[in-house]
Design a protein around this motif. Structure first.
Motif, mmCIF file in Angstrom:
data_model
loop_
_atom_site.group_PDB
_atom_site.id
_atom_site.type_symbol
_atom_site.label_atom_id
_atom_site.label_comp_id
_atom_site.label_asym_id
_atom_site.label_seq_id
_atom_site.Cartn_x
_atom_site.Cartn_y
_atom_site.Cartn_z
ATOM 1 N N TRP A 158 -0.282 -4.873 -3.994
ATOM 2 C CA TRP A 158 0.824 -5.443 -3.585
ATOM 3 C C TRP A 158 0.315 -6.983 -3.145
ATOM 4 C CZ3 TRP A 158 6.313 -5.234 -3.580
ATOM 5 C CH2 TRP A 158 6.818 -3.937 -3.932
ATOM 6 N N GLU A 199 4.557 2.429 7.389
ATOM 7 C CA GLU A 199 5.128 1.567 6.338
ATOM 8 C C GLU A 199 3.823 0.605 6.094
ATOM 9 O OE1 GLU A 199 9.260 -0.300 5.425
ATOM 10 O OE2 GLU A 199 8.189 -1.686 6.654
ATOM 11 N N HIS A 254 9.681 -8.849 -9.335
ATOM 12 C CA HIS A 254 9.612 -7.789 -8.740
ATOM 13 C C HIS A 254 9.698 -6.602 -9.658
ATOM 14 C CE1 HIS A 254 10.804 -5.113 -4.922
ATOM 15 N NE2 HIS A 254 10.718 -4.337 -5.821
ATOM 16 N N ARG A 277 -2.352 3.411 2.001
ATOM 17 C CA ARG A 277 -1.879 2.325 2.783
ATOM 18 C C ARG A 277 -2.608 1.210 2.380
ATOM 19 N NH1 ARG A 277 -0.458 5.932 6.774
ATOM 20 N NH2 ARG A 277 -1.963 5.265 8.065
ATOM 21 N N TYR A 320 3.627 1.281 -6.962
ATOM 22 C CA TYR A 320 4.944 0.896 -6.561
ATOM 23 C C TYR A 320 5.675 1.989 -5.935
ATOM 24 C CZ TYR A 320 9.465 -1.395 -6.559
ATOM 25 O OH TYR A 320 10.994 -1.801 -6.239
ATOM 26 N N MET A 375 4.677 2.551 -2.340
ATOM 27 C CA MET A 375 4.908 1.632 -1.515
ATOM 28 C C MET A 375 6.361 2.281 -0.667
ATOM 29 S SD MET A 375 5.237 -1.321 0.005
ATOM 30 C CE MET A 375 4.645 -2.841 -0.502
ATOM 31 N N PHE A 376 6.940 2.815 -1.388
ATOM 32 C CA PHE A 376 8.261 3.235 -0.825
ATOM 33 C C PHE A 376 8.365 4.778 -0.563
ATOM 34 C CE2 PHE A 376 9.082 -0.541 -3.190
ATOM 35 C CZ PHE A 376 9.709 -1.326 -2.420
ATOM 36 N N ALA A 399 5.224 -4.311 2.506
ATOM 37 C CA ALA A 399 6.853 -4.043 2.780
ATOM 38 C C ALA A 399 7.361 -5.173 3.419
ATOM 39 C CB ALA A 399 7.249 -2.763 2.931
ATOM 40 N N ASP A 445 -1.496 -1.952 -0.194
ATOM 41 C CA ASP A 445 -1.349 -3.287 0.474
ATOM 42 C C ASP A 445 -2.178 -4.062 -0.642
ATOM 43 O OD1 ASP A 445 0.493 -3.235 2.650
ATOM 44 O OD2 ASP A 445 -1.170 -2.472 4.015
ATOM 45 N N SER A 463 17.125 -3.644 -1.503
ATOM 46 C CA SER A 463 17.559 -2.094 -1.453
ATOM 47 C C SER A 463 17.881 -1.806 -3.093
ATOM 48 C CB SER A 463 18.687 -1.600 -0.875
ATOM 49 O OG SER A 463 19.622 -2.355 -0.953
ATOM 50 N N THR A 465 14.646 -2.566 -5.446
ATOM 51 C CA THR A 465 13.918 -1.257 -5.392
ATOM 52 C C THR A 465 14.483 -0.205 -6.159
ATOM 53 O OG1 THR A 465 13.154 -2.092 -3.350
ATOM 54 C CG2 THR A 465 12.732 0.279 -3.823
#
Length: 232
Positions: A58, A107, A85, A51, A96, A99-100, A111, A55, A144, A147
């Motif tokens: 990103w 999270e 993006h 995580r 990437y 991240m999801f 994000a 971070d 959404s 992504t």
């Protein structure tokens, strides 16, 4: 560089070159010249390290967004934001995807930051009366879709070989959330746009012309006028 930063930098480097998008805590510790117990003391577990790494990666991308000068037209910023993006996803596929990923548990903070920056652009469009739906709904729709396209391009390149797909989906989503002032609009479109614009400007009245109870009632009425897409 402190120990925590050294571990994050090592994890980011290993993640970027990982063929399967995974790194081991042993490899990270060795690359940073740190004993594994120190890693666990600082991050709790492997997911905590990942995580923090996501971070970190990103944040370099979001930093450029924070520093970017706003254009006179927020629609230009909205389009540029989508394109950057997608470009970031293609340049950093492993970070990437993480991240999801639900595997991380909590999270990553990035994000929420990415969604906040997007929402600011949509707020500007709403104040200009150019949104069909409320900024929070529009932000979720855009994020959404962006992504989904980015993940499709980096995880299934054989199925989605056309990089132009991102632009086509971008334009379709933007058409769904935006009013075209040059085109004919229905009375319902105009009503929803007006309600959304006023909702986005409620906090800007100085002094506030309504009591808290009056503001709550007006917000409820405007929500209804803005249409079913308002509350998503």
């Amino acid at each position: 560089m402190d120990t925590r930063s050294a571990l994050i930098e090592a994890a980011a480097e290993l993640l970027a070159h990982s063929p399967n998008g995974d790194v081991s805590t042993r490899a990270v510790s060795e690359a940073a010249g740190v004993q594994q117990p120190v890693l666990y003391r600082l991050f709790g577990d492997k997911n905590g390290l990942l995580r923090a790494t996501v971070d970190h990666v990103w944040d370099q991308y979001l930093g450029s967004k924070r520093a970017a000068e706003k254009s006179p037209d927020p629609l230009q910023d909205l389009r540029a934001g989508w394109d950057s993006h997608t470009a970031f996803a293609l340049a950093h596929p492993n970070a990437y995807k993480l991240m999801f990923s639900s595997a991380l548990g909590e999270e990553p903070e990035a994000a929420a930051e990415a969604l906040r920056i997007l929402r600011e652009v949509l707020d500007r469009l709403a104040r200009q009366g150019r949104l069909r739906v409320a900024p929070d709904v529009a932000a979720r729709m855009v994020m959404s879709a962006n992504t989904g396209v980015a993940l499709a391009l980096i995880t299934r390149p054989a199925l989605y070989p056309d990089m132009g797909l991102s632009v086509m989906v971008r334009d379709a989503i933007h058409a769904a959330i935006l009013l075209d002032p040059a085109a004919d609009t229905t009375a319902n479109d105009a009503r929803q746009a007006a309600a959304t614009t006023l909702l986005s400007s409620m906090d800007e009245f100085t002094p506030q012309p309504f009591t808290p109870a009056e503001s709550a009632l007006l917000t409820q009425w405007l929500d209804q006028l803005a249409g079913p897409g308002r509350k998503g």
